[in-house]
Design an enzyme around this catalytic site. Structure first.
Site, PDB file in Angstrom:
ATOM      1  N   ARG A  70       0.847  -1.191   0.000  1.00 25.05           N
ATOM      2  CA  ARG A  70       0.000   0.000   0.000  1.00 25.05           C
ATOM      3  C   ARG A  70       0.889   1.249   0.000  1.00 25.05           C
ATOM      4  NH1 ARG A  70      -1.829   0.724   4.352  1.00 25.05           N
ATOM      5  NH2 ARG A  70      -1.086  -1.089   5.481  1.00 25.05           N
ATOM      6  N   TYR A 198      -1.149  -3.614  -6.986  1.00 24.65           N
ATOM      7  CA  TYR A 198      -0.923  -4.323  -5.720  1.00 24.65           C
ATOM      8  C   TYR A 198      -2.221  -4.420  -4.905  1.00 24.65           C
ATOM      9  CZ  TYR A 198      -0.146  -5.294  -0.914  1.00 24.65           C
ATOM     10  OH  TYR A 198      -0.296  -5.852   0.323  1.00 24.65           O
ATOM     11  N   GLY A 200      -3.740  -4.306  -1.781  1.00 24.56           N
ATOM     12  CA  GLY A 200      -4.406  -3.334  -0.924  1.00 24.56           C
ATOM     13  C   GLY A 200      -4.776  -2.038  -1.635  1.00 24.56           C
ATOM     14  N   LYS A 207      -9.508  -2.592   1.834  1.00 20.95           N
ATOM     15  CA  LYS A 207      -9.237  -1.434   2.672  1.00 20.95           C
ATOM     16  C   LYS A 207     -10.032  -0.202   2.211  1.00 20.95           C
ATOM     17  CE  LYS A 207      -6.730  -3.601   5.594  1.00 20.95           C
ATOM     18  NZ  LYS A 207      -5.594  -4.333   5.310  1.00 20.95           N
ATOM     19  N   HIS A 227     -10.320  -2.535  11.613  1.00 20.21           N
ATOM     20  CA  HIS A 227      -9.216  -3.371  11.114  1.00 20.21           C
ATOM     21  C   HIS A 227      -8.942  -4.472  12.141  1.00 20.21           C
ATOM     22  CE1 HIS A 227      -4.782  -3.355   9.447  1.00 20.21           C
ATOM     23  NE2 HIS A 227      -5.513  -4.284   8.877  1.00 20.21           N
ATOM     24  N   SER A 249      -1.059  -3.521  10.341  1.00 16.35           N
ATOM     25  CA  SER A 249      -0.694  -4.419   9.251  1.00 16.35           C
ATOM     26  C   SER A 249       0.571  -5.203   9.593  1.00 16.35           C
ATOM     27  CB  SER A 249      -0.459  -3.609   7.982  1.00 16.35           C
ATOM     28  OG  SER A 249      -1.634  -2.889   7.671  1.00 16.35           O
ATOM     29  N   ALA A 250       0.541  -6.484   9.258  1.00 13.75           N
ATOM     30  CA  ALA A 250       1.672  -7.385   9.484  1.00 13.75           C
ATOM     31  C   ALA A 250       2.096  -7.462  10.962  1.00 13.75           C
ATOM     32  CB  ALA A 250       2.859  -7.024   8.593  1.00 13.75           C
ATOM     33  N   CYS A 251       1.116  -7.391  11.856  1.00  9.76           N
ATOM     34  CA  CYS A 251       1.403  -7.522  13.287  1.00  9.76           C
ATOM     35  C   CYS A 251       0.678  -8.712  13.922  1.00  9.76           C
ATOM     36  CB  CYS A 251       1.067  -6.234  14.032  1.00  9.76           C
ATOM     37  SG  CYS A 251       2.215  -4.904  13.637  1.00  9.76           S
ATOM     38  N   THR A 254      -3.771 -12.437  11.125  1.00  3.59           N
ATOM     39  CA  THR A 254      -4.042 -13.734  10.492  1.00  3.59           C
ATOM     40  C   THR A 254      -3.565 -14.861  11.405  1.00  3.59           C
ATOM     41  OG1 THR A 254      -3.802 -12.728   8.322  1.00  3.59           O
ATOM     42  CG2 THR A 254      -3.691 -15.126   8.405  1.00  3.59           C
ATOM     43  N   ASP A 278      -8.982  -9.873   9.125  1.00  3.61           N
ATOM     44  CA  ASP A 278      -8.506  -8.520   8.807  1.00  3.61           C
ATOM     45  C   ASP A 278      -9.528  -7.421   9.079  1.00  3.61           C
ATOM     46  OD1 ASP A 278      -6.167  -7.098   7.727  1.00  3.61           O
ATOM     47  OD2 ASP A 278      -7.451  -6.559   6.045  1.00  3.61           O
ATOM     48  N   SER A 373       5.079 -10.198   0.431  1.00  5.96           N
ATOM     49  CA  SER A 373       4.441 -11.129  -0.516  1.00  5.96           C
ATOM     50  C   SER A 373       3.227 -11.748   0.174  1.00  5.96           C
ATOM     51  CB  SER A 373       5.428 -12.194  -0.976  1.00  5.96           C
ATOM     52  OG  SER A 373       6.012 -12.856   0.119  1.00  5.96           O
ATOM     53  N   ARG A 374       2.237 -12.123  -0.625  1.00 10.04           N
ATOM     54  CA  ARG A 374       0.932 -12.485  -0.053  1.00 10.04           C
ATOM     55  C   ARG A 374       0.334 -13.704  -0.720  1.00 10.04           C
ATOM     56  NH1 ARG A 374      -1.434  -8.877   4.099  1.00 10.04           N
ATOM     57  NH2 ARG A 374       0.208  -7.331   4.335  1.00 10.04           N
ATOM     58  N   ASN A 501      -0.158 -17.718  22.268  1.00 12.80           N
ATOM     59  CA  ASN A 501      -0.965 -16.535  22.578  1.00 12.80           C
ATOM     60  C   ASN A 501      -2.314 -16.920  23.192  1.00 12.80           C
ATOM     61  OD1 ASN A 501       1.047 -14.831  21.671  1.00 12.80           O
ATOM     62  ND2 ASN A 501       0.251 -14.780  19.578  1.00 12.80           N
TER      63      ASN A 501
HETATM   64  P1  GTP Z   1      -2.078  -7.747   7.493  1.00 12.15           P
HETATM   65  O1  GTP Z   1      -2.584  -8.785   6.562  1.00 12.15           O
HETATM   66  O2  GTP Z   1      -1.011  -6.891   6.875  1.00 12.15           O
HETATM   67  O3  GTP Z   1      -3.149  -6.903   8.090  1.00 12.15           O
HETATM   68  O4  GTP Z   1      -1.223  -8.507   8.648  1.00 12.15           O
HETATM   69  P2  GTP Z   1      -1.640  -9.369   9.926  1.00 12.15           P
HETATM   70  O5  GTP Z   1      -1.914  -8.467  11.075  1.00 12.15           O
HETATM   71  O6  GTP Z   1      -2.676 -10.361   9.570  1.00 12.15           O
HETATM   72  O7  GTP Z   1      -0.260 -10.115  10.284  1.00 12.15           O
HETATM   73  P3  GTP Z   1       0.163 -11.651  10.170  1.00 12.15           P
HETATM   74  O8  GTP Z   1      -0.636 -12.546  11.049  1.00 12.15           O
HETATM   75  O9  GTP Z   1       0.225 -12.006   8.731  1.00 12.15           O
HETATM   76  O10 GTP Z   1       1.647 -11.595  10.762  1.00 12.15           O
HETATM   77  C1  GTP Z   1       2.640 -10.801  10.192  1.00 12.15           C
HETATM   78  C2  GTP Z   1       3.999 -11.181  10.707  1.00 12.15           C
HETATM   79  O11 GTP Z   1       4.020 -11.194  12.140  1.00 12.15           O
HETATM   80  C3  GTP Z   1       4.438 -12.562  10.251  1.00 12.15           C
HETATM   81  O12 GTP Z   1       5.770 -12.486   9.808  1.00 12.15           O
HETATM   82  C4  GTP Z   1       4.347 -13.409  11.486  1.00 12.15           C
HETATM   83  O13 GTP Z   1       5.303 -14.433  11.493  1.00 12.15           O
HETATM   84  C5  GTP Z   1       4.568 -12.413  12.627  1.00 12.15           C
HETATM   85  N1  GTP Z   1       3.827 -12.822  13.847  1.00 12.15           N
HETATM   86  C6  GTP Z   1       2.513 -13.105  13.919  1.00 12.15           C
HETATM   87  N2  GTP Z   1       2.156 -13.482  15.174  1.00 12.15           N
HETATM   88  C7  GTP Z   1       3.284 -13.422  15.913  1.00 12.15           C
HETATM   89  C8  GTP Z   1       3.569 -13.681  17.299  1.00 12.15           C
HETATM   90  O14 GTP Z   1       2.714 -14.040  18.099  1.00 12.15           O
HETATM   91  N3  GTP Z   1       4.859 -13.480  17.702  1.00 12.15           N
HETATM   92  C9  GTP Z   1       5.836 -13.079  16.832  1.00 12.15           C
HETATM   93  N4  GTP Z   1       7.065 -12.914  17.317  1.00 12.15           N
HETATM   94  N5  GTP Z   1       5.607 -12.841  15.519  1.00 12.15           N
HETATM   95  C10 GTP Z   1       4.349 -12.996  15.069  1.00 12.15           C
HETATM   96  C1  SPV Z   2      -2.739  -4.607   5.394  1.00 16.67           C
HETATM   97  O1  SPV Z   2      -1.774  -3.996   4.934  1.00 16.67           O
HETATM   98  O2  SPV Z   2      -3.254  -4.292   6.501  1.00 16.67           O
HETATM   99  C2  SPV Z   2      -3.308  -5.757   4.674  1.00 16.67           C
HETATM  100  C3  SPV Z   2      -2.866  -5.994   3.305  1.00 16.67           C
HETATM  101  O3  SPV Z   2      -4.160  -6.454   5.179  1.00 16.67           O
HETATM  102  S1  SPV Z   2      -3.511  -4.836   2.192  1.00 16.67           S
HETATM  103  O4  SPV Z   2      -4.595  -5.483   1.449  1.00 16.67           O
HETATM  104  O5  SPV Z   2      -2.426  -4.491   1.298  1.00 16.67           O
HETATM  105  O6  SPV Z   2      -4.019  -3.698   2.894  1.00 16.67           O
HETATM  106 MN    MN Z   3      -4.691  -5.683   7.232  1.00 12.83          MN
END
Ligand code: GTP
Ligand code: SPV
Ligand code: MN
Length: 589
Positions: A70, A198, A200, A207, A227, A249-251, A254, A278, A373-374, A501
């Site tokens: 994004r 891309y 998002g 989004k 979110h 995002s990416a925290c 999923t 999400d 990458s997704r 967790n």
């Molecule tokens: P978006 O799709 O961008 O909204 O991301 P998301 O919030 O769904 O994140 P996702 O579950 O894909 O995790 C993103 C990254 O965080 C990955 O590289 C995971 O390995 C890492 N991660 C997820 N859960 C944990 C956790 O409990 N501990 C640690 N250390 N890393 C984690």
């Molecule tokens: C995020 O970035 O929070 C995602 C992926 O879930 S995207 O569709 O690119 O927004």
């Molecule tokens: Mn997201």
């Protein structure tokens, strides 16, 4: 092309006149039509058909190298008045934005086909669902939308002759970064996205609609678009409780949504079910509780780090009918690979940029898959999909959880004192930035409710809306904040995370039932270390005590930072939040 719905007819006619495609095709949602589009995309190189024995129905796509995440800097909320977009959004005056965008869209589909995608966010025909129409010149977008949403004729039938919908116009145009714009017009139910391919930026149901436009609609209509993941925890007594959680995002959304209980918990009878990973649309039910639906129909998940140990459910979900974007193409068996999948990177491989990924690259630490990458995978593939996934009324929430990546300040978990304090806890969320958006990674920024890039209106008004919602919820969920990402001096994570967790969710649920103790601190309630069930884990109560510490000096710094952040909102900042900040400061003295 003729439509029964007048608004749709106008939208398509105007867009055709503007973008001048060679052809217009309606997406009816049939498997035959989608299959023909997959074949066409493979014939032009837009997609690669993967090994159909190992990965049936799976494809690989690579975006342009300048188009992998994004683009928050080029994402705009376009309204009549700047104040309505607020201090945290990029703003453009809406007439000027239309004018500028029309210049870019003009003739952008010459020589191409315009696809008309009718889609439903939420189960088709459910009273909570909303309809969108996306016009796009990308087959990749069509095929992704067909996984992420419900598409086709059945949606048009539900729309009927007079139904309203969110207008989305997308063109790849020339994938020109300088002319890339992701524009939302919440006052007009309109989205315009150009010069990107891309996810998002271009899967407009996600989004752009389900958060930016829907958050605005939610404020008008008295609900929330968030979110958040939604998961169900079935406890040993057979009862299932639902939790919604907002992480940036990416925290980890999923991963948490699909978690596998640790062995000791599974043996006791705990099960986890995924409702969403999400986005959550949340309303007040007739019984005064909050109910959440997941408006999506698939998962657009982060590939790197997904493996048989960290997230076996996500991995299983991607074994059929999935589109992979910007991962490694394993030429040994025509499958895919990414960092963290396993310890055997393929020797004969193509990297996400489309170049050979050589021995030398690997030795030099050159990544084969892009960090953002997704996979785009159908929700129905998920082994732990909730039986309530399609429930048009949604699931009742017992807990709302906020969280982010904080190396130090935030403890493993803490609980808010009440609704207003809960809204405060959400509003002060902060996290280190990730690869999900372009820009520097690892910088701490405030990201209220994980909505900083996704709130379609003034965030001061958004806070006020959250506070007002509390008045309508007579049976309130409890609010919590979690942090799986505390590190030691060397930067190692102190908490094992992932499936473990559930140990924290278990305390959270016991708190909602009044069955667990807690200690009051300046920031809220934290568990007594012995209240986190560590059975089967190589960790001591002292380790947990460390994870639960609240460092007053760090929090004093944080309070200063919050004050600066809050100042941006001027008189739009609700008094209740200013009061909460004052209380925090007093508690830290
Ligand atoms: P978006 O799709 O961008 O909204 O991301 P998301 O919030 O769904 O994140 P996702 O579950 O894909 O995790 C993103 C990254 O965080 C990955 O590289 C995971 O390995 C890492 N991660 C997820 N859960 C944990 C956790 O409990 N501990 C640690 N250390 N890393 C984690
Ligand atoms: C995020 O970035 O929070 C995602 C992926 O879930 S995207 O569709 O690119 O927004
Ligand atoms: Mn997201």
């Amino acid at each position: 092309m003729k439509f029964e719905n007048k608004g749709l007819q106008n939208f398509v006619d105007e867009s055709v006149a503007l973008c001048t495609p060679d052809k217009v095709v309606l997406i009816d949602g049939s498997e035959e039509q989608l299959e023909a589009l997959r074949a066409e995309a493979c014939s032009t190189g837009e997609m690669i058909k993967l090994n159909q024995e190992l990965l049936p129905g799976c494809y690989l796509h690579r975006t342009a190298v300048n188009d992998v995440a994004r683009v928050e800097g080029r994402t705009f909320i376009c309204t009549e008045k700047k104040e309505d977009a607020g201090p945290t959004n990029n703003w453009m005056q809406k007439d000027e934005a239309y004018k500028m965008l029309k210049g870019i869209f003009k003739g952008s589909m010459k020589g191409r086909t315009m696809y008309v995608i009718p889609y439903s966010m939420g189960a088709v025909g459910s009273p909570f669902s909303k309809i969108g129409i996306e016009l796009t010149d990308s087959i990749y977008v069509v095929l992704n939308m067909a996984i992420m949403t419900r598409v086709g004729q059945k949606v048009l039938d539900t729309l009927g002759p007079d139904g309203d919908f969110v207008r989305g116009l997308h063109s790849k145009a020339d994938i020109d970064e300088e002319k890339r714009y992701i524009c939302q017009f919440p006052e007009d139910n309109t989205i315009m996205s150009v010069n990107s391919g891309y996810g998002g930026n271009v899967l407009l149901g996600k989004k752009c609609f389900a958060l930016r436009i829907a958050s605005y609609q939610g404020r008008q209509e008295g609900w929330l678009a968030e979110h958040m993941l939604i998961l169900g925890v079935e406890k040993p007594d057979g009862e299932t409780k639902y939790i919604a959680a907002a992480f940036p995002s990416a925290c980890g959304k999923t991963n948490l949504a699909m978690l596998i209980p640790p062995k000791e918990f599974a043996e006791k009878g705990y099960k986890v079910f995924t409702v969403g990973d999400d986005i959550a649309w949340i309303r007040v039910g007739a019984d005064g509780r909050l109910y959440a639906i997941n408006p999506e129909n698939g998962f657009f998940g982060v590939a790197p780090g997904t493996n048989a140990k960290s997230n076996p459910n996500a991995l299983a979900t991607t074994r059929r009918g999935t589109i992979f974007t910007n991962v490694v193409h394993n030429l040994e068996n025509n499958t895919v690979w990414w960092e963290g999948l396993d310890k055997n990177p393929p020797k004969n491989a193509i990297d996400w940029k489309g170049n050979p990924w050589t021995e030398e690259d690997r030795a030099n630490g050159v990544k084969g898959a892009h960090p953002n990458s997704r996979f785009t995978a159908p929700a129905k593939n998920c082994p732990c999909i909730s039986p309530e996934f399609e429930n048009p009324q949604g699931v009742p929430l017992d807990a709302i959880v906020f969280g982010g990546r904080r190396a130090k300040t935030a403890p493993l978990v803490y609980e808010a004192r009440d609704w207003a304090h809960g809204v405060f806890v959400g509003s002060i969320m902060a996290s280190e930035t990730t690869a999900a958006a372009s820009g520097a990674v690892g910088v701490v920024r405030r990201d209220p409710m994980a909505m900083l890039p996704f709130c379609g209106y003034n965030m001061g008004d958004y806070f006020a809306h959250w506070l007002e919602m509390g008045e309508k919820v007579t049976k309130k969920p409890k609010f919590f904040n979690v942090n799986w990402f505390r590190t030691d001096e060397e930067g190692h994570f102190l908490w094992p995370g992932f499936g473990d967790n559930l140990r924290v969710l278990d305390w959270i649920l016991r708190r909602t039932e009044g069955k667990a103790d807690a200690v009051e601190t300046p920031i809220g309630y934290v568990p007594r270390p012995e209240d986190i069930d560590l059975s089967g884990l190589d960790m001591t109560t002292e380790d947990v005590a460390d994870l639960l510490t609240v460092d007053k000096e760090l929090w004093k710094e944080d309070a200063e930072n919050i004050e600066g952040f809050y100042a941006k909102f001027g008189d739009k900042l609700p008094k209740a939040l200013a009061d909460e900040l004052a209380t925090l400061k007093k508690n830290l003295e």
